[in-house]
Design an enzyme around this catalytic site. Sequence first.
Site, PDB file in Angstrom:
ATOM      1  N   GLY A 193      52.367 -27.087  23.625  1.00 36.62           N
ATOM      2  CA  GLY A 193      52.524 -28.396  22.984  1.00 36.62           C
ATOM      3  C   GLY A 193      52.715 -29.474  24.026  1.00 36.62           C
ATOM      4  O   GLY A 193      52.208 -29.358  25.143  1.00 36.62           O
ATOM      5  N   VAL A 197      58.617 -32.083  24.295  1.00 35.70           N
ATOM      6  CA  VAL A 197      59.236 -30.914  23.661  1.00 35.70           C
ATOM      7  C   VAL A 197      59.338 -29.764  24.678  1.00 35.70           C
ATOM      8  O   VAL A 197      60.297 -28.986  24.643  1.00 35.70           O
ATOM      9  CB  VAL A 197      58.462 -30.505  22.386  1.00 35.70           C
ATOM     10  CG1 VAL A 197      59.044 -29.241  21.777  1.00 35.70           C
ATOM     11  CG2 VAL A 197      58.494 -31.634  21.365  1.00 35.70           C
ATOM     12  N   GLY A 198      58.380 -29.698  25.596  1.00 38.52           N
ATOM     13  CA  GLY A 198      58.459 -28.681  26.655  1.00 38.52           C
ATOM     14  C   GLY A 198      59.781 -28.765  27.393  1.00 38.52           C
ATOM     15  O   GLY A 198      60.401 -27.743  27.717  1.00 38.52           O
ATOM     16  N   GLU A 215      52.693 -24.282  28.069  1.00 36.76           N
ATOM     17  CA  GLU A 215      51.267 -24.635  28.040  1.00 36.76           C
ATOM     18  C   GLU A 215      51.193 -26.066  27.520  1.00 36.76           C
ATOM     19  O   GLU A 215      51.250 -26.307  26.320  1.00 36.76           O
ATOM     20  CB  GLU A 215      50.503 -23.676  27.123  1.00 36.76           C
ATOM     21  CG  GLU A 215      50.480 -22.225  27.604  1.00 36.76           C
ATOM     22  CD  GLU A 215      49.478 -21.991  28.733  1.00 36.76           C
ATOM     23  OE1 GLU A 215      48.577 -22.832  28.917  1.00 36.76           O
ATOM     24  OE2 GLU A 215      49.605 -20.971  29.432  1.00 36.76           O
ATOM     25  N   CYS A 249      43.291 -29.415  24.083  1.00 34.35           N
ATOM     26  CA  CYS A 249      44.123 -29.699  25.264  1.00 34.35           C
ATOM     27  C   CYS A 249      43.294 -29.825  26.531  1.00 34.35           C
ATOM     28  O   CYS A 249      43.663 -30.568  27.434  1.00 34.35           O
ATOM     29  CB  CYS A 249      45.177 -28.622  25.428  1.00 34.35           C
ATOM     30  SG  CYS A 249      44.498 -26.964  25.546  1.00 34.35           S
TER      31      CYS A 249
HETATM   32  P1  NAD Z   1      53.211 -30.032  17.696  1.00 30.03           P
HETATM   33  O1  NAD Z   1      53.701 -31.368  17.239  1.00 30.03           O
HETATM   34  O2  NAD Z   1      52.656 -29.076  16.712  1.00 30.03           O
HETATM   35  O3  NAD Z   1      54.427 -29.371  18.486  1.00 30.03           O
HETATM   36  C1  NAD Z   1      54.308 -28.084  19.080  1.00 30.03           C
HETATM   37  C2  NAD Z   1      55.472 -27.232  18.603  1.00 30.03           C
HETATM   38  O4  NAD Z   1      56.711 -27.817  19.022  1.00 30.03           O
HETATM   39  C3  NAD Z   1      55.531 -27.103  17.091  1.00 30.03           C
HETATM   40  O5  NAD Z   1      55.676 -25.757  16.744  1.00 30.03           O
HETATM   41  C4  NAD Z   1      56.744 -27.940  16.729  1.00 30.03           C
HETATM   42  O6  NAD Z   1      57.420 -27.439  15.588  1.00 30.03           O
HETATM   43  C5  NAD Z   1      57.619 -27.838  17.950  1.00 30.03           C
HETATM   44  N1  NAD Z   1      58.514 -28.980  18.077  1.00 30.03           N
HETATM   45  C6  NAD Z   1      58.209 -30.285  17.828  1.00 30.03           C
HETATM   46  N2  NAD Z   1      59.290 -31.082  18.078  1.00 30.03           N
HETATM   47  C7  NAD Z   1      60.288 -30.257  18.464  1.00 30.03           C
HETATM   48  C8  NAD Z   1      61.659 -30.462  18.872  1.00 30.03           C
HETATM   49  N3  NAD Z   1      62.193 -31.684  18.913  1.00 30.03           N
HETATM   50  N4  NAD Z   1      62.370 -29.380  19.226  1.00 30.03           N
HETATM   51  C9  NAD Z   1      61.831 -28.160  19.203  1.00 30.03           C
HETATM   52  N5  NAD Z   1      60.547 -27.907  18.836  1.00 30.03           N
HETATM   53  C10 NAD Z   1      59.792 -28.922  18.465  1.00 30.03           C
HETATM   54  O7  NAD Z   1      52.079 -30.179  18.787  1.00 30.03           O
HETATM   55  P2  NAD Z   1      51.916 -31.286  19.912  1.00 30.03           P
HETATM   56  O8  NAD Z   1      53.005 -31.191  20.905  1.00 30.03           O
HETATM   57  O9  NAD Z   1      51.561 -32.596  19.312  1.00 30.03           O
HETATM   58  O10 NAD Z   1      50.589 -30.690  20.573  1.00 30.03           O
HETATM   59  C11 NAD Z   1      49.745 -31.477  21.293  1.00 30.03           C
HETATM   60  C12 NAD Z   1      50.022 -31.311  22.779  1.00 30.03           C
HETATM   61  O11 NAD Z   1      49.900 -29.951  23.110  1.00 30.03           O
HETATM   62  C13 NAD Z   1      49.036 -32.045  23.640  1.00 30.03           C
HETATM   63  O12 NAD Z   1      49.705 -32.604  24.723  1.00 30.03           O
HETATM   64  C14 NAD Z   1      48.105 -30.951  24.103  1.00 30.03           C
HETATM   65  O13 NAD Z   1      47.433 -31.230  25.296  1.00 30.03           O
HETATM   66  C15 NAD Z   1      49.045 -29.814  24.232  1.00 30.03           C
HETATM   67  N6  NAD Z   1      48.334 -28.560  24.119  1.00 30.03           N
HETATM   68  C16 NAD Z   1      48.307 -27.734  25.186  1.00 30.03           C
HETATM   69  C17 NAD Z   1      47.596 -26.550  25.110  1.00 30.03           C
HETATM   70  C18 NAD Z   1      47.549 -25.608  26.253  1.00 30.03           C
HETATM   71  O14 NAD Z   1      47.120 -24.489  26.017  1.00 30.03           O
HETATM   72  N7  NAD Z   1      47.965 -25.971  27.445  1.00 30.03           N
HETATM   73  C19 NAD Z   1      46.937 -26.224  23.942  1.00 30.03           C
HETATM   74  C20 NAD Z   1      46.998 -27.106  22.857  1.00 30.03           C
HETATM   75  C21 NAD Z   1      47.709 -28.258  22.950  1.00 30.03           C
END
Ligand code: NAD
Length: 439
Positions: A193, A197-198, A215, A249
């Site tokens: 994600g 959040v990471g 990731e 991504c």
């Molecule tokens: P998302 O909003 O679905 O969040 C990802 C996860 O984090 C979800 O399961 C969500 O429930 C959890 N989450 C959200 N807020 C949280 C919090 N405050 N505390 C704990 N957990 C929480 O997805 P996103 O982040 O919008 O995804 C898009 C991003 O992910 C982009 O930056 C994209 O580049 C990246 N991405 C990376 C890869 C990769 O493989 N490297 C793949 C797909 C997406």
Amino acid sequence: MTQNPEQIAATVARLRATFLTGRTRPVAWRTAQLHALRAMLTEQGAELAAALHADLGKSEPEAYRTEIDFTVREIDHTLDHLDAWLRPEPAPVPAHLGADATAWTQADPLGVVLVIAPWNYPAQLLLAPLVGALAAGNAVVVKPSELAPATSAALARLLPAHLDTETVAVVEGGVPETTALLAERFDHIFYTGNGTVGRIVMRAAAEHLTPVTLELGGKSPAFVDAGTDLDVVADRLVRGKFLNAGQTCVAPDYVLTDPATAAALEPALAAAVEKVYGPDPRTAPHYSRIVNERHFDRLTALLGSGRVVTGGGSDRAAKYVAPTVLADVDPKAPVMQEEIFGPILPIVTVDGLDEAIAFVTDRDKPLALYVFSASDDTRRRFAAETSSGGLGYGLPLAHLTVPDLPFGGVGESGMGNYHGRWSLETFSHRKAVLDKPLA
Ligand code: NAD
């Protein structure tokens, strides 16, 4: 169905108790789970494809290609090689330990691992890590994204119906549920994600000294050299960028090129969009929709940067943003300040190779870097002078379909990697063993 914090704690405790019985260790258990997951995908693929269409307007062929069959290939590759990957790896022993001493490493399961998935490839990005976690002999909690609710519900229905429920659990939900999960002790957390959040995940993991794989994303540049075949380049850029309406991504985030090449690339990109999506992409069955209104509003606010070459239209009710190419984009424009993660491709011009490389190295290390160039020197310089999770010459996205290549980021684009053998390493502890005979 979501769980409250007490139920989540009980779920994790149940999986840990099962793990400690040794149930997940035999290779036969692991391969049985992988075969069951494969059967789920081949027998219930249509249900998942329908959910992906409901969440993202993903067409059925694309759902199979990029999520369902993608995961089946990951499973097949793992089943083909798991015995070999699990074989202890001998290590040379130094002379001071004597000629009879031997040493090796073995891959040990970690225990109970957590996989948190995002919404953009909500099946693949949950199931591909699950493949590695099961192959490595772990118990696994998976948390689908609440922003892809139909896929989350489908996974919550299908996974328990096919896999060993004492060792694999699905926890649905958003921030409260993920927060409750992160309070538990896991042996590894695999998060896909965004970087904000990471950081939350990594902070929570630090409390338990739990290792993490992150990731993440970021702006992946595509450098287009002078003198390349721009029709081929434009066709490949368009297919890579606008797949899943740019919500990928590793999509090329922006194009970096010199002014003369930019002028010639503009009509080539417009022609490629029309070739791939027709004169009205809104009616193309294989063109996806934006996941929700919040992302739609974020993206349409970026359409004002630069000059529209093609596209630019949108429809909030349909969550439709046209495949859009923007030219004359200032590096300080809003569209260049954040990962676009949508169907907008800005062209930024630079004066030659040195400036292009400096443009990349002045910014966060990208998840992917794409170089379209016939010049060996240019290709070598990007490889040697820049850092990115992956590097693609001539073709965006495709490096992540090579099963023996590690997939992951570096710096702001993440840490750790997976796919194939790399997944097994991610979800195992490589134990060092020395054997010195007693007599
Ligand atoms: P998302 O909003 O679905 O969040 C990802 C996860 O984090 C979800 O399961 C969500 O429930 C959890 N989450 C959200 N807020 C949280 C919090 N405050 N505390 C704990 N957990 C929480 O997805 P996103 O982040 O919008 O995804 C898009 C991003 O992910 C982009 O930056 C994209 O580049 C990246 N991405 C990376 C890869 C990769 O493989 N490297 C793949 C797909 C997406």
